[in-house]
Write an enzyme that holds these catalytic residues in place. Structure first.
Site, PDB file in Angstrom:
ATOM      1  CB  THR A   1       8.757  27.634 -17.069  1.00 46.79           C
ATOM      2  OG1 THR A   1       8.848  28.815 -16.315  1.00 46.79           O
ATOM      3  CG2 THR A   1       7.407  27.532 -17.692  1.00 46.79           C
TER       4      THR A   1
ATOM      5  CE  LYS B   1      11.802  30.276 -16.942  1.00 48.58           C
ATOM      6  NZ  LYS B   1      11.703  28.942 -16.362  1.00 48.58           N
TER       7      LYS B   1
ATOM      8  N   GLY C   1       3.098  36.222 -17.163  1.00 50.44           N
ATOM      9  CA  GLY C   1       4.087  35.164 -17.042  1.00 50.44           C
ATOM     10  C   GLY C   1       3.877  34.179 -18.175  1.00 50.44           C
TER      11      GLY C   1
ATOM     12  CB  SER D   1       7.046  21.343 -16.511  1.00 54.44           C
ATOM     13  OG  SER D   1       8.014  22.162 -15.891  1.00 54.44           O
TER      14      SER D   1
END
Length: 193
Positions: free
Chosen positions: A17, A49, A62, A141
């Site tokens: 994500t 998210k 988030g 990431s």
């Protein structure tokens, strides 16, 4: 959203994500991509998210990391916000204390970015409640890619917080294999894009 990290709270190990929060000229935009991966496989491309939480949906949140863990933390943060209305920092600090010391919570593998109209914070399981100097938060990431892009874009005249967030997320999605271009942006003015 899976981790390959040896430490559950090591942000370098988060895969799956990218969450970006940009604050500019009184506007706050939080963006998240929709990709969910399990190992090397994309399981879902349009996950949500980024969410509105708290009283009247005035707080954006988030998450990156394990989905069930993130939802548990979101529920806990909402409970803290009910206890401390209009005190985002206090609610975040209280959650971070619990997250670090509670035997169940400290096993949760997630990170959170939260923002209200005035302040933004990154929350980690290490007990961190971090407020950025420049009004930009990025986790997950693709977080470093999105953060770098947002910092480069923030000073361009005529770009709103939303514009910066969308352009930075596009760049992150172009670079990070765990981030896609199915981006959802929430603004604090109540508009969902």
């Amino acid at each position: 959203m899976q981790t390959h990290s040896s430490s559950p709270h090591d942000p370098v190990g988060w895969h799956g994500t990218t969450i970006l929060c940009v604050r500019r000229d009184g506007q706050v935009a939080m963006a998240g991509d929709g990709q969910v991966t399990l190992g090397q496989t994309v399981i879902k491309g349009n996950a949500r998210k980024v969410r509105r939480i708290g009283p009247k949906g005035t707080i954006l949140a988030g998450f990156a990391g394990a989905t069930a863990d993130a939802f548990t933390l979101l529920e806990r943060l909402e409970a803290k916000l009910e206890r401390y209305p209009d005190q985002l920092e206090r609610a975040c600090v209280d959650l971070a204390k619990d997250w670090r010391t509670d035997r169940y919570l400290r096993r949760l593998e997630a990170m959170m970015a939260v923002a209200d109209a005035h302040r933004s914070f990154t929350l980690t399981g290490n007990g961190d409640v971090l407020e950025p100097e420049d009004g930009i938060i990025a986790i997950g990431s693709g977080g470093n890619y999105a953060l770098s892009a947002a910092r480069a874009l923030i000073d361009i005249d005529g770009l709103s917080a939303e514009d910066v967030a969308r352009r930075a997320m596009k760049i992150a999605g172009d670079i990070c294999v765990y981030t896609n271009h199915s981006v959802r942006v929430e603004l604090l003015d109540g508009e969902t894009l």
